[in-house]
Design a protein around this motif. Structure first.
Motif, mmCIF file in Angstrom:
data_model
loop_
_atom_site.group_PDB
_atom_site.id
_atom_site.type_symbol
_atom_site.label_atom_id
_atom_site.label_comp_id
_atom_site.label_asym_id
_atom_site.label_seq_id
_atom_site.Cartn_x
_atom_site.Cartn_y
_atom_site.Cartn_z
ATOM 1 N N ARG A 106 0.793 -1.222 0.000
ATOM 2 C CA ARG A 106 0.000 0.000 0.000
ATOM 3 C C ARG A 106 0.829 1.278 0.000
ATOM 4 O O ARG A 106 0.357 2.334 0.419
ATOM 5 N N ASP A 107 2.068 1.190 -0.503
ATOM 6 C CA ASP A 107 2.843 2.427 -0.619
ATOM 7 C C ASP A 107 2.341 3.267 -1.800
ATOM 8 O O ASP A 107 2.531 4.479 -1.837
ATOM 9 N N LEU A 108 1.679 2.649 -2.792
ATOM 10 C CA LEU A 108 0.910 3.359 -3.799
ATOM 11 C C LEU A 108 -0.569 3.194 -3.455
ATOM 12 O O LEU A 108 -0.937 2.210 -2.807
ATOM 13 N N LYS A 109 -1.387 4.121 -3.841
ATOM 14 C CA LYS A 109 -2.792 4.129 -3.420
ATOM 15 C C LYS A 109 -3.704 3.629 -4.525
ATOM 16 O O LYS A 109 -3.577 4.075 -5.668
ATOM 17 N N PRO A 110 -4.646 2.733 -4.246
ATOM 18 C CA PRO A 110 -4.855 2.050 -2.964
ATOM 19 C C PRO A 110 -3.837 0.941 -2.700
ATOM 20 O O PRO A 110 -3.566 0.608 -1.580
ATOM 21 N N ASN A 111 -3.274 0.370 -3.784
ATOM 22 C CA ASN A 111 -2.136 -0.534 -3.680
ATOM 23 C C ASN A 111 -1.419 -0.523 -5.025
ATOM 24 O O ASN A 111 -1.884 0.090 -6.004
ATOM 25 N N ARG A 112 -0.274 -1.189 -5.088
ATOM 26 C CA ARG A 112 0.541 -1.117 -6.297
ATOM 27 C C ARG A 112 -0.201 -1.639 -7.523
ATOM 28 O O ARG A 112 -0.166 -1.015 -8.599
ATOM 29 N N LEU A 113 -0.857 -2.776 -7.392
ATOM 30 C CA LEU A 113 -1.516 -3.388 -8.542
ATOM 31 C C LEU A 113 -2.671 -2.526 -9.046
ATOM 32 O O LEU A 113 -2.819 -2.323 -10.255
ATOM 33 N N ALA A 265 20.373 -3.589 -22.801
ATOM 34 C CA ALA A 265 20.681 -4.609 -23.811
ATOM 35 C C ALA A 265 19.714 -4.560 -24.983
ATOM 36 O O ALA A 265 20.084 -4.822 -26.131
ATOM 37 N N THR A 266 18.466 -4.217 -24.707
ATOM 38 C CA THR A 266 17.433 -4.241 -25.756
ATOM 39 C C THR A 266 17.166 -2.875 -26.382
ATOM 40 O O THR A 266 16.305 -2.761 -27.262
ATOM 41 N N GLY A 267 17.876 -1.859 -25.905
ATOM 42 C CA GLY A 267 17.673 -0.519 -26.464
ATOM 43 C C GLY A 267 16.563 0.269 -25.811
ATOM 44 O O GLY A 267 16.129 1.299 -26.343
ATOM 45 N N GLY A 268 16.081 -0.196 -24.654
ATOM 46 C CA GLY A 268 15.021 0.520 -23.953
ATOM 47 C C GLY A 268 15.568 1.408 -22.848
ATOM 48 O O GLY A 268 16.715 1.848 -22.889
ATOM 49 N N GLN A 269 14.744 1.664 -21.837
ATOM 50 C CA GLN A 269 15.152 2.488 -20.693
ATOM 51 C C GLN A 269 14.586 1.878 -19.413
ATOM 52 O O GLN A 269 13.580 1.170 -19.437
ATOM 53 N N TYR A 270 15.287 2.187 -18.307
ATOM 54 C CA TYR A 270 14.799 1.755 -16.997
ATOM 55 C C TYR A 270 14.210 2.953 -16.258
ATOM 56 O O TYR A 270 14.760 4.058 -16.291
ATOM 57 N N PHE A 271 13.076 2.733 -15.570
ATOM 58 C CA PHE A 271 12.425 3.781 -14.793
ATOM 59 C C PHE A 271 12.147 3.254 -13.378
ATOM 60 O O PHE A 271 11.950 2.066 -13.170
ATOM 61 N N ARG A 272 12.107 4.181 -12.436
ATOM 62 C CA ARG A 272 11.764 3.813 -11.062
ATOM 63 C C ARG A 272 10.547 4.622 -10.636
ATOM 64 O O ARG A 272 10.536 5.860 -10.697
ATOM 65 N N ALA A 273 9.487 3.925 -10.203
ATOM 66 C CA ALA A 273 8.253 4.583 -9.763
ATOM 67 C C ALA A 273 8.079 4.353 -8.273
ATOM 68 O O ALA A 273 7.916 3.216 -7.831
ATOM 69 N N LYS A 278 4.652 9.379 -10.057
ATOM 70 C CA LYS A 278 5.821 8.987 -10.841
ATOM 71 C C LYS A 278 5.480 7.847 -11.799
ATOM 72 O O LYS A 278 5.970 7.797 -12.929
ATOM 73 N N LEU A 279 4.628 6.928 -11.356
ATOM 74 C CA LEU A 279 4.219 5.832 -12.233
ATOM 75 C C LEU A 279 3.475 6.373 -13.450
ATOM 76 O O LEU A 279 3.724 5.952 -14.586
ATOM 77 N N GLU A 280 2.580 7.309 -13.203
ATOM 78 C CA GLU A 280 1.832 7.912 -14.310
ATOM 79 C C GLU A 280 2.762 8.658 -15.248
ATOM 80 O O GLU A 280 2.621 8.583 -16.484
ATOM 81 N N ALA A 281 3.734 9.380 -14.673
ATOM 82 C CA ALA A 281 4.687 10.141 -15.498
ATOM 83 C C ALA A 281 5.539 9.209 -16.353
ATOM 84 O O ALA A 281 5.891 9.546 -17.491
ATOM 85 N N ILE A 282 5.866 8.034 -15.833
ATOM 86 C CA ILE A 282 6.686 7.073 -16.583
ATOM 87 C C ILE A 282 5.937 6.587 -17.816
ATOM 88 O O ILE A 282 6.484 6.552 -18.922
ATOM 89 N N TYR A 283 4.682 6.210 -17.642
ATOM 90 C CA TYR A 283 3.915 5.743 -18.797
ATOM 91 C C TYR A 283 3.682 6.864 -19.799
ATOM 92 O O TYR A 283 3.644 6.625 -21.010
ATOM 93 N N ASP A 284 3.538 8.082 -19.326
ATOM 94 C CA ASP A 284 3.435 9.228 -20.242
ATOM 95 C C ASP A 284 4.723 9.410 -21.027
ATOM 96 O O ASP A 284 4.702 9.719 -22.221
#
Length: 332
Positions: A106-113, A265-273, A278-284
């Motif tokens: 529950r560190d994200l609201k209401p929970n991570r999932l 390795a795959t040409g992508g990027q790593y993000f931390r939410a 921050k999670l919403e900003a990452i998907y944006d």
């Protein structure tokens, strides 16, 4: 009257400024347009009735006819625009979602999932021209939805993802390998995996590095997201007697090194939410990084509307001529 009407030659409307000038000219010159007779007295004459007073209507009809002609010269027309879009660069995306018990923290609201499902739903709605699939994983992995262009199917499948559908654990390699398997036969110009986890790889029989090598082999870019706050989080630790979860503080542990290696390795990027924003900003951000090129064709169809104005002007002039040569003939 002019709703949804445009004018091909609006500059002709400047001619309407001549109409007030013509009206002023007629006002000052109206007495000179009738023959005059000087007599010593008009005592024995009648005042002529109403008809002479209506004579200026003839000039009004001419002004209205001239105004209608000016409107016709401006070429009123309706515009019908039809649009056709052609996607010139399609993107196939697989969203790989961790559904282990720690995703109920529950560190994200209401929970991570729940937070993830909301943000992922918004992301899907912003990709109308791409095909999207869903892979869920915990101690093992399965394809929830193959890549499809039907967003309603994907959104419904996303809503159905819950904890308990798989054995608990975090099989990052299995989740990534299953996603690669869904995309390897894709003919799309760009193939993307968005892999999210809140833990470390501790289950499955495929190593994450092996799955990453498969992604590289098939030209699949992988964006990785580490989900969870830094430090402790309120997480399910056991069951209560009624079957509900008992929560307690537990250390958040994310293998960021592994996630960075997969992304690099795959040409992508790593993000931390670490929170909902921050999670919403990452998907944006991912939405901006992966743009689908769309070519838009617009077809314009114009329908000319000047003819009724020409007919109106002609009718006014004919009506004015008839009145001048009939009813008002004796006054001209």
């Amino acid at each position: 009257m002019f709703e949804n009407i445009s004018f091909a030659n609006p500059e002709f409307f400047w001619l309407l400024l001549l109409l007030p000038l013509a009206a002023l000219w007629y006002f000052f010159k109206r007495n000179e347009q009738s023959a005059s007779l000087k007599i010593s007295s008009i005592k024995g004459f009648s005042k002529g009735g109403l008809l002479p007073k209506l004579k200026p209507m003839l000039f009004l009809f001419r002004l209205l006819a001239l105004a209608a002609i000016i409107v016709a010269m401006a070429r009123p027309q309706t515009e019908d625009i039809s649009t056709r879009t052609k996607t010139t660069k399609g993107i196939d995306i697989v969203m790989t979602i961790d559904v282990s018990s720690s995703m109920l923290a529950r560190d994200l609201k209401p929970n991570r999932l729940s937070a993830l499902k909301k943000v992922a739903s918004d992301f899907i709605k912003k990709r109308p021209n791409d095909r999207i699939g869903l892979v869920a994983y915990a101690g093992e992995a399965f394809t929830k939805t193959p890549i499809t262009s039907d967003k309603s199917i994907v959104l419904n499948a996303l809503r159905e993802i819950t904890y308990g559908q798989l054995n608990d654990g975090t099989a990052i390699g299995m989740g990534l390998a299953t996603s690669v398997n869904r995309l390897k036969e894709s003919k799309a110009v760009s193939k993307i995996i968005i892999l999210l986890t809140d833990g470390v790889n501790n289950s499955g029989f495929i190593e994450p590095q092996t799955a990453a090598d498969l992604a590289v082999e098939f030209g699949i870019k992988t964006y990785t997201i580490g989900l969870g706050t830094n430090g402790n989080a309120l997480t399910p630790i056991s069951y209560n007697a009624d079957g509900s979860f008992r929560y307690g503080m537990r250390q958040v542990e994310i293998d960021e090194t592994l996630l960075k290696d997969i992304a690099n390795a795959t040409g992508g990027q790593y993000f931390r939410a670490t929170n909902n924003e921050k999670l919403e900003a990452i998907y944006d951000e991912i939405n901006k990084l992966e743009k689908t090129e769309i070519e838009e064709f617009k077809y314009y169809k114009y329908e000319e509307k000047f003819r009724p104005w020409v007919l109106l002007a002609g009718a006014l002039l004919v009506f004015e001529w008839l009145l001048r040569n009939s009813l008002f003939r004796s006054f001209i």
